[in-house]
Design a protein around this motif. Sequence first.
Motif, mmCIF file in Angstrom:
data_model
loop_
_atom_site.group_PDB
_atom_site.id
_atom_site.type_symbol
_atom_site.label_atom_id
_atom_site.label_comp_id
_atom_site.label_asym_id
_atom_site.label_seq_id
_atom_site.Cartn_x
_atom_site.Cartn_y
_atom_site.Cartn_z
ATOM 1 N N THR A 19 3.687 4.852 -12.005
ATOM 2 C CA THR A 19 2.908 4.756 -10.759
ATOM 3 C C THR A 19 2.960 6.071 -9.991
ATOM 4 O OG1 THR A 19 4.863 3.788 -9.694
ATOM 5 C CG2 THR A 19 3.179 2.273 -10.483
ATOM 6 N N ARG A 42 -2.475 2.311 -17.322
ATOM 7 C CA ARG A 42 -3.456 1.375 -16.771
ATOM 8 C C ARG A 42 -2.756 0.147 -16.197
ATOM 9 N NH1 ARG A 42 -7.376 0.053 -21.545
ATOM 10 N NH2 ARG A 42 -5.316 -0.110 -22.559
ATOM 11 N N LYS A 43 -3.345 -0.416 -15.186
ATOM 12 C CA LYS A 43 -2.788 -1.604 -14.522
ATOM 13 C C LYS A 43 -2.678 -2.768 -15.499
ATOM 14 C CE LYS A 43 -4.754 -0.323 -10.033
ATOM 15 N NZ LYS A 43 -5.670 -0.726 -8.945
ATOM 16 N N GLN A 44 -3.655 -2.908 -16.377
ATOM 17 C CA GLN A 44 -3.654 -4.024 -17.331
ATOM 18 C C GLN A 44 -2.455 -3.928 -18.275
ATOM 19 O OE1 GLN A 44 -7.250 -4.331 -19.621
ATOM 20 N NE2 GLN A 44 -6.608 -6.200 -20.701
ATOM 21 N N SER A 57 0.686 -5.006 -16.437
ATOM 22 C CA SER A 57 0.717 -6.462 -16.243
ATOM 23 C C SER A 57 1.113 -7.184 -17.522
ATOM 24 C CB SER A 57 -0.656 -6.956 -15.772
ATOM 25 O OG SER A 57 -0.984 -6.382 -14.528
ATOM 26 N N SER A 88 4.163 -5.212 -10.682
ATOM 27 C CA SER A 88 2.923 -5.042 -11.452
ATOM 28 C C SER A 88 1.758 -5.769 -10.779
ATOM 29 C CB SER A 88 3.121 -5.559 -12.878
ATOM 30 O OG SER A 88 3.383 -6.957 -12.878
ATOM 31 N N ALA A 89 2.032 -6.948 -10.196
ATOM 32 C CA ALA A 89 0.974 -7.668 -9.476
ATOM 33 C C ALA A 89 0.567 -6.906 -8.217
ATOM 34 C CB ALA A 89 1.476 -9.063 -9.094
ATOM 35 N N SER A 124 -1.708 -4.298 -9.213
ATOM 36 C CA SER A 124 -3.014 -4.859 -9.582
ATOM 37 C C SER A 124 -3.702 -5.570 -8.416
ATOM 38 C CB SER A 124 -2.832 -5.850 -10.739
ATOM 39 O OG SER A 124 -2.237 -5.217 -11.851
ATOM 40 N N ASN A 125 -3.077 -5.515 -7.241
ATOM 41 C CA ASN A 125 -3.610 -6.172 -6.033
ATOM 42 C C ASN A 125 -3.718 -7.684 -6.195
ATOM 43 O OD1 ASN A 125 -3.989 -3.806 -4.469
ATOM 44 N ND2 ASN A 125 -5.846 -3.342 -5.647
ATOM 45 N N ASP A 126 -2.838 -8.275 -7.006
ATOM 46 C CA ASP A 126 -2.788 -9.722 -7.171
ATOM 47 C C ASP A 126 -1.693 -10.246 -6.236
ATOM 48 O OD1 ASP A 126 -2.658 -12.358 -7.912
ATOM 49 O OD2 ASP A 126 -2.716 -11.946 -10.087
#
Length: 554
Positions: free
Chosen positions: A106, A112-114, A117, A140-141, A144-146
């Motif tokens: 980061t 990549r974010k995927q 995750s 990780s969430a 990913s803005n989750d």
Amino acid sequence: MTILKEEKVSADLIDLSAITSELRSIESQLSYLSSQQEEATRAAQEARAYCEQLKADFEDLMMKQERNAALQRATSELISVRQEIERRFGKYKQVRESMIGILQATDAALVRKQTISSVSEELMITTHDYWLAPVLIAVSAWISNDHDLADRAIREAMRRDEEHTSLLMALICKRNGRTSTCFEWLSRFFNTQNAADMEEDTLVYIDAYINGIFGADEKHICDDYISNWISQISEKDSDFAKTENDVWTSYLREFTQDESGKYPELEACAKEYRYIAAYLGRIDAVDPITDNFRRIDESKVDKEDLNRLIDERLVELVQSAESKERELHEQERYCEAVKACLGDEEKARDIVNARREHETKKRMDLISQYNEAIISPENSRPSERRTALSFLRNYINAGYKSYITEKKETFPKDITLAINGWTGTSADGQNRENLKTQYDSYLNQCYANEKNQIDKEDKTKAFMYSAIGLLIAGAIGLFTVLPLGIICLIAGAVLLIKSSGAKKNHALSISNLNQKYSGLQMNGENTLNKCLDQWNEVQKTVSDFENSGIENVA
């Protein structure tokens, strides 16, 4: 016949050759036996040395066998332990490595974010009881803005280990510049701490917080924790205030100044000088004490160093083993040490114990740790001492008051001066002339006593009267008994000469006495003046200090 018989007996008595021969034979046998004994002794010594060498060789062989056996066991057990660690906690290691990797990724924005995750979710499934796994999911969430997943993961991590989760999230938020969230997590971490049993690493976080490394706590979320911790400690221990007072009083005693030679005449003549010096030594220590705490208070905070420490603690926290892992890791370290020491188990234990002692985090109550930071500056950072001072001021100043006043009560109101056998008392030196008069009277009395003694020992008159008597007797004897008259005249002349010498000696003694007391008077009055001047100087120093109202040095 008689003569021949006597000769024969004599011959028989003299012939000892047979006995001599026997004696020589016995001597030879004894010599042989002695040589045999020496040979036997030498053989016994050689046998003993041989046995000892055999014993040493045997012990060396046994030790080598034992070490070889220990080395083989350690090699075998090391494989077994590492397999057990991998079997039971291999996924933990993956979680740790993944967390470090995510933090680095980061920062560089290279993954990549995927990908983050998918890796995190897989590890979460395989490490159902490890607190760091849901934190990994949350991070990780978060990336990913989750937010929904992040919240669920954080709740699970808090359930598993609230303390470590709170601290790690605070450090991650700090690393990513999310100040407000950082303080919320830091507050939760502080809330898990026990002020009476706090790990020394916690001081790093407190120090960083106080010195703004986490940013400005605009909502004052964490402000009250440290004050509450101090209150918890003081309320738990009824003797807390006294203990702290004793700690700082003892610490400040090291600053006491040596007053030897500062007031030489007063020191030499005043019977109370040790009490004077005890109080003055503390008064003169005030400036060094104040300077000491001022340097601590004004010390520059190395924010780069603190930031580096916080980053190190973040990595250390992520990589730290769980309590259930530590026993296996201890076994692994021991086996590694045995291998490194070629089977010497005793040496291996020493290495492992030394490493354990070095790595064990020191735990004590918060106040004791802060006390230690100031009292033993070689073991603390300037910023840590500054933080400690900010919370210990009240206790330090209370200790300072005790330090100053513990010798104030014994400071004399009057001084007793002893000069050349005379003693006199003064409160403020206003009776200076009266003391001089007393001193002069004392000297006059001493002078009179010594002069009387000199006069008593003077034989001038005795010699004179005896000489006159002998001279008169000699004059009469010249007309009566001539030899006696001559003797009397000679004796009278001798006594007359002695009378003259005695007179000169008496005059010299009186002259020396006058000179002695003239010097005693001059030097004594000069010493008296200096003593009183120095006493006035001391009183002014004490008065100025006590009127200055210095109550705080920290």
